[in-house]
Design a protein around this motif. Structure first.
Motif, PDB file in Angstrom:
ATOM      1  N   TRP A  19      32.669  26.771  41.946  1.00  0.00           N
ATOM      2  CA  TRP A  19      33.121  28.156  42.291  1.00  0.00           C
ATOM      3  C   TRP A  19      32.139  29.459  42.219  1.00  0.00           C
ATOM      4  O   TRP A  19      31.832  29.559  40.962  1.00  0.00           O
ATOM      5  N   GLY A  20      31.829  30.059  43.333  1.00  0.00           N
ATOM      6  CA  GLY A  20      30.794  31.116  43.315  1.00  0.00           C
ATOM      7  C   GLY A  20      31.401  32.283  43.642  1.00  0.00           C
ATOM      8  O   GLY A  20      32.811  32.150  43.885  1.00  0.00           O
ATOM      9  N   TYR A  45      27.085  34.803  48.590  1.00  0.00           N
ATOM     10  CA  TYR A  45      27.060  33.825  49.660  1.00  0.00           C
ATOM     11  C   TYR A  45      26.895  34.195  51.049  1.00  0.00           C
ATOM     12  O   TYR A  45      26.033  33.459  51.857  1.00  0.00           O
ATOM     13  N   ALA A 104      31.927  35.157  46.410  1.00  0.00           N
ATOM     14  CA  ALA A 104      31.535  35.108  47.998  1.00  0.00           C
ATOM     15  C   ALA A 104      30.291  36.306  48.431  1.00  0.00           C
ATOM     16  O   ALA A 104      29.855  35.852  49.398  1.00  0.00           O
ATOM     17  N   HIS A 107      33.845  29.407  47.407  1.00  0.00           N
ATOM     18  CA  HIS A 107      33.324  30.836  46.863  1.00  0.00           C
ATOM     19  C   HIS A 107      34.426  31.868  47.085  1.00  0.00           C
ATOM     20  O   HIS A 107      35.290  31.655  48.103  1.00  0.00           O
ATOM     21  N   THR A 147      26.705  27.106  42.710  1.00  0.00           N
ATOM     22  CA  THR A 147      26.263  27.585  41.580  1.00  0.00           C
ATOM     23  C   THR A 147      25.584  26.420  40.679  1.00  0.00           C
ATOM     24  O   THR A 147      24.787  26.654  39.732  1.00  0.00           O
TER      25      THR A 147
END
Ligand code: NAP
Ligand code: F7E
Length: 353
Positions: free
Chosen positions: A229-230, A235, A232, A189, A255
């Motif tokens: 990839w997400g 999260y 932050a 993330h 994701t």
């Protein structure tokens, strides 16, 4: 507030990092007293939390920083006994996978034994303190995607092996001593606060420097690796959710999408009207002795049990990060990233950069 009407107290290790800074902002917005452990450094290492820092003499201050290090068990004891946290978020780590090959012993001391020190002190305090452990998708290593909570761990780096020790210790303390220990197995993330040597940020900063005519070349390693990839800030909300359910458990957070480093390059450069092949060169030093080729989460359990669904997808993330790095060099951003943030988070609790 707790049921007794007392303010809840959180202790965050790694508060100066990407996640620690967002989590501190989030918990403050929820009305927590937030204590963070910072390392002594000869230069300032608090840039990510300067905007929430309050002079300790200020009446009603709810944000407190303490010098410490996870390699120092005495200090860890001191914090657990003096702060008496309701929730501990263990985010401190030597978090760079490539660097863990250069510093395997140190990485083990902080990421693995640092967690053991915390667990043991919490157990000794005989409190109801809840622990969030920052586990990682790197622990899956070369187990084929998609990865979920039942996927076998096949770690490929000293970083991942140390994190797996911490993960299993957390489960062991839950089972042996009935402690509330939750492991968040978070996939990558990113954000405008991402460390500058991680690949996404390295790319978005390089683009801004290229646009500003300060750089002509970006040196990278393996462009074929795939990551989930997400964003932050979304999260860290999950970390809090995991400590505020009835039973401690382990959750995969991601994701459910995967993209290669090459795709990140293509999207980020083309957002600025550039072709990445004109600027990127391969440098062997950025390859890892053993690579994790492909990570893609299956976050169904978190969707179901925590009600968690990410709002920011890969394309959004690229635009948010490029816009931010453009602004950091006083360049005019395209602005689509800013629009996405406004639209998807009308009441966001974090500062944008
Ligand atoms: P980060 O930006 O690298 O932050 C790491 C933090 O740990 C910093 O505050 C750092 O302090 C601190 N730290 C390092 N060594 C320490 C020590 N010996 N004692 C005390 N503090 C120490 O990492 P992040 O991206 O926020 O990640 C947070 C946690 O989640 C880490 O444990 C990471 O391994 C894990 N994780 C991250 C991801 C991700 O994609 N970001 C995914 C899964 C898991 P300084 O600022 O002084 O260096
Ligand atoms: O690498 C490739 C590299 O360093 C991503 C940490 O937060 O997420 C992070 O670990 C990929 C790898 O992240 C360069 O080989 C190519 O395949 O951005 P990264 P990471 O290793 O996935 C996990 C979930 C964590 O837990 C970690 O703490 O990109 N890559 N060229 C490169 N990577 C870097 N850093 N630099 C390059 O030049």
């Amino acid at each position: 507030m707790s049921k007794e009407g007392k303010r809840r107290v959180a202790l965050i290790t790694g508060i100066t990092g990407q996640d620690g800074s967002y989590l501190a902002e989030y918990l403050l917005s929820l009305g927590y007293d937030v204590h963070g452990i910072i390392r002594k450094s000869s230069s300032f290492n608090t840039s990510r939390i300067d905007h929430i820092y309050v002079d300790p003499h200020t009446e009603g201050n709810t944000f407190f920083l303490h010098f410490g290090d996870l390699s120092d068990g005495e200090l860890v004891s001191k914090f657990i006994y003096s702060v008496k946290p309701d929730e501990v978020y263990n985010l401190a780590a030597q978090s760079h996978v490539r660097v863990s090959f250069d510093m395997p012993e140190y990485t083990g001391n902080v990421n693995a034994l640092g967690t053991a020190r915390l667990l043991e002190r919490i157990r000794g305090s005989e409190s109801n303190t809840r622990l969030y452990q920052a586990s990682t998708s790197e622990m899956f290593g070369n187990s084929p995607p998609p990865q979920d909570e039942n996927t076998p761990f096949r770690p490929r780096s000293p970083y991942a092996i140390a994190k797996l020790y911490a993960h299993l210790m957390s489960i062991n303390y839950r089972e042996s001593y009935n402690m509330f220990c939750a492991n968040g197995i978070l996939f990558n993330h990113e954000s405008p606060r991402r460390g500058e040597t991680f690949v996404t940020r390295k790319i978005t900063m390089a683009i801004a420097r290229i646009v500003a005519k300060r750089d002509k070349t970006l040196f990278l390693g393996n462009l074929d690796a795939q990551r989930d990839w997400g964003f932050a800030p979304e999260y860290v909300e999950c970390m809090h959710k995991m400590l505020n359910v009835d039973k401690p458990d382990d959750f995969v957070i991601g994701t459910g999408e995967t993209h290669s480093v090459r795709e990140f390059l293509e999207h980020a450069f083309s957002y600025m009207g550039l072709d990445y092949t004109d600027f990127v060169k391969i440098d062997k030093r950025y390859f890892r002795p053993s690579e994790v080729e492909s990570l893609k989460s299956n976050p169904s359990k978190a969707n179901k049990k925590l009600g968690w669904k990410p709002k920011i997808n890969f394309d959004d993330l690229v635009k948010i990060m490029v816009d931010s790095d453009m602004r950091k060099l006083d360049l005019t951003p395209i602005g689509e990233g800013d629009e996405i943030l406004k639209r998807k988070f009308p009441e966001k609790w974090w500062r944008t950069d």
